[in-house]
Motif scaffolding. Structure first.
Motif, PDB file in Angstrom:
ATOM      1  N   UNK A  82      16.669 -46.497 -52.452  1.00  0.00           N
ATOM      2  CA  UNK A  82      16.288 -47.634 -51.617  1.00  0.00           C
ATOM      3  C   UNK A  82      14.804 -47.971 -51.744  1.00  0.00           C
ATOM      4  N   UNK A  83      14.025 -47.095 -52.359  1.00  0.00           N
ATOM      5  CA  UNK A  83      12.602 -47.347 -52.526  1.00  0.00           C
ATOM      6  C   UNK A  83      12.408 -48.565 -53.426  1.00  0.00           C
ATOM      7  N   UNK A  84      11.598 -49.493 -52.967  1.00  0.00           N
ATOM      8  CA  UNK A  84      11.345 -50.728 -53.702  1.00  0.00           C
ATOM      9  C   UNK A  84       9.885 -50.728 -54.140  1.00  0.00           C
ATOM     10  N   UNK A  85       9.638 -51.156 -55.344  1.00  0.00           N
ATOM     11  CA  UNK A  85       8.273 -51.239 -55.851  1.00  0.00           C
ATOM     12  C   UNK A  85       7.707 -52.619 -55.523  1.00  0.00           C
ATOM     13  N   UNK A  86       6.772 -52.649 -54.592  1.00  0.00           N
ATOM     14  CA  UNK A  86       6.147 -53.897 -54.148  1.00  0.00           C
ATOM     15  C   UNK A  86       4.819 -54.169 -54.850  1.00  0.00           C
ATOM     16  N   UNK A  87       4.477 -53.372 -55.852  1.00  0.00           N
ATOM     17  CA  UNK A  87       3.153 -53.456 -56.470  1.00  0.00           C
ATOM     18  C   UNK A  87       2.817 -54.864 -56.946  1.00  0.00           C
ATOM     19  N   UNK A  88       3.695 -55.488 -57.722  1.00  0.00           N
ATOM     20  CA  UNK A  88       3.408 -56.823 -58.265  1.00  0.00           C
ATOM     21  C   UNK A  88       3.297 -57.861 -57.152  1.00  0.00           C
ATOM     22  N   UNK A  89       4.209 -57.816 -56.180  1.00  0.00           N
ATOM     23  CA  UNK A  89       4.174 -58.778 -55.074  1.00  0.00           C
ATOM     24  C   UNK A  89       2.925 -58.573 -54.228  1.00  0.00           C
ATOM     25  N   UNK A  90       2.584 -57.313 -53.934  1.00  0.00           N
ATOM     26  CA  UNK A  90       1.373 -57.031 -53.163  1.00  0.00           C
ATOM     27  C   UNK A  90       0.137 -57.538 -53.879  1.00  0.00           C
ATOM     28  N   UNK A  91       0.065 -57.322 -55.183  1.00  0.00           N
ATOM     29  CA  UNK A  91      -1.083 -57.791 -55.976  1.00  0.00           C
ATOM     30  C   UNK A  91      -1.229 -59.305 -55.868  1.00  0.00           C
ATOM     31  N   UNK A  92      -0.115 -59.998 -56.008  1.00  0.00           N
ATOM     32  CA  UNK A  92      -0.125 -61.462 -55.911  1.00  0.00           C
ATOM     33  C   UNK A  92      -0.576 -61.906 -54.518  1.00  0.00           C
ATOM     34  N   UNK A  93      -0.043 -61.265 -53.486  1.00  0.00           N
ATOM     35  CA  UNK A  93      -0.379 -61.632 -52.112  1.00  0.00           C
ATOM     36  C   UNK A  93      -1.850 -61.348 -51.792  1.00  0.00           C
ATOM     37  N   UNK A  94      -2.348 -60.210 -52.262  1.00  0.00           N
ATOM     38  CA  UNK A  94      -3.744 -59.854 -51.987  1.00  0.00           C
ATOM     39  C   UNK A  94      -4.701 -60.813 -52.692  1.00  0.00           C
ATOM     40  N   UNK A  95      -4.434 -61.108 -53.957  1.00  0.00           N
ATOM     41  CA  UNK A  95      -5.348 -62.009 -54.675  1.00  0.00           C
ATOM     42  C   UNK A  95      -5.311 -63.418 -54.073  1.00  0.00           C
ATOM     43  N   UNK A  96      -4.155 -63.844 -53.599  1.00  0.00           N
ATOM     44  CA  UNK A  96      -4.079 -65.149 -52.924  1.00  0.00           C
ATOM     45  C   UNK A  96      -4.880 -65.118 -51.620  1.00  0.00           C
ATOM     46  N   UNK A  97      -4.774 -64.040 -50.863  1.00  0.00           N
ATOM     47  CA  UNK A  97      -5.517 -63.890 -49.607  1.00  0.00           C
ATOM     48  C   UNK A  97      -7.019 -63.915 -49.878  1.00  0.00           C
ATOM     49  N   UNK A  98      -7.449 -63.219 -50.920  1.00  0.00           N
ATOM     50  CA  UNK A  98      -8.871 -63.186 -51.279  1.00  0.00           C
ATOM     51  C   UNK A  98      -9.364 -64.589 -51.612  1.00  0.00           C
ATOM     52  N   UNK A  99      -8.585 -65.327 -52.390  1.00  0.00           N
ATOM     53  CA  UNK A  99      -8.970 -66.693 -52.768  1.00  0.00           C
ATOM     54  C   UNK A  99      -8.999 -67.615 -51.544  1.00  0.00           C
ATOM     55  N   UNK A 100      -7.970 -67.545 -50.701  1.00  0.00           N
ATOM     56  CA  UNK A 100      -7.883 -68.413 -49.528  1.00  0.00           C
ATOM     57  C   UNK A 100      -9.011 -68.167 -48.537  1.00  0.00           C
ATOM     58  N   UNK A 101      -9.505 -66.929 -48.488  1.00  0.00           N
ATOM     59  CA  UNK A 101     -10.536 -66.567 -47.524  1.00  0.00           C
ATOM     60  C   UNK A 101     -11.924 -66.444 -48.147  1.00  0.00           C
ATOM     61  N   UNK A 102     -12.044 -66.904 -49.411  1.00  0.00           N
ATOM     62  CA  UNK A 102     -13.332 -66.887 -50.119  1.00  0.00           C
ATOM     63  C   UNK A 102     -14.039 -65.530 -50.042  1.00  0.00           C
ATOM     64  N   UNK A 103     -13.281 -64.473 -50.291  1.00  0.00           N
ATOM     65  CA  UNK A 103     -13.839 -63.131 -50.257  1.00  0.00           C
ATOM     66  C   UNK A 103     -14.303 -62.711 -51.645  1.00  0.00           C
TER      67      UNK A 103
END
Length: 152
Positions: free
Chosen positions: A23-44
Motif C-alpha cells: 500500500x506504500x505509495x511513492x509521492x516523490x515526483x508529485x511532492x517535487x512538483x507541488x513544492x516547486x509550484x509553491x516556491x514559484x507562487x510565493x516568490x521564495x
C-alpha cells in the motif's frame, strides 16, 4: 489443532504485513512538483538538499549551530500547501532532540544557527510517508515556518 491455528495466524499476520507494504505509495515526483509550484507562487528563494528537502533561510542566526544529535528549542508553525495550519508552538517554542523528530526536521534545523529562522518544505518521504498519521494525510508536503531559539 492448536499448531494449525497458530500457523494460520502467523500466515495471516505475514499476509497483512505484505499488504501494508504494497500500500506504500511513492509521492516523490508529485511532492517535487507541488513544492516547486509553491516556491514559484510565493516568490521564495529556496535551496534543495540531496535528500529532497527544500529550505529557505530568512536569517541564518549567529549563535551555536546544532547537529543532527542536538537538543534544541524551536518555535514553529506547520501548515499544508494550501495554508491550513496543522500544528503550532507558542512563542517560547518547544524543546526536543533532533533524533526524535521527522527526518525533514533532523536535517533542516541544522541549516540554522541560534536566532535563525526560515522555512522548511518537507516532502512526504522526509515527513510522515504515504500513510495517514495523527490527522496528517499520507503523502502530504509539510511546510514549517521555524525559528531556532536555542541549542540546549
Amino acid at each position: 489443532m492448536k499448531y494449525a491455528v497458530s500457523l494460520l495466524l502467523v500466515f495471516i499476520c505475514f499476509a497483512c504485513a505484505d499488504d501494508k507494504k504494497s500500500e506504500q505509495i511513492d509521492y516523490t515526483a508529485q511532492n517535487e512538483e507541488d513544492i516547486t509550484a509553491y516556491i514559484a507562487e510565493n516568490n521564495l528563494t529556496a535551496e534543495k538538499s540531496a535528500t529532497g528537502l527544500y529550505y529557505v533561510i530568512n536569517n541564518p542566526g549567529a549563535g551555536e549551530q546544532p547537529t543532527s544529535n542536538s537538543n534544541v528549542t524551536v518555535a514553529y508553525k506547520g501548515h499544508y500547501l494550501d495554508g491550513t495550519v496543522f500544528d503550532q508552538s507558542d512563542a517560547e517554542g518547544i524543546s526536543f532532540g533532533l533524533q526524535n523528530v521527522i527526518r525533514g526536521w533532523t536535517e533542516g534545523i541544522t541549516y540554522f544557527k541560534e536566532g535563525g529562522n526560515g522555512i522548511l518544505l518537507v516532502p512526504s518521504h522526509l515527513g510522515y510517508g504515504s500513510s495517514n498519521y495523527n490527522g496528517i494525510p499520507g503523502g502530504s508536503v509539510l511546510i514549517f515556518d521555524v525559528s531556532l531559539l536555542t541549542v540546549n
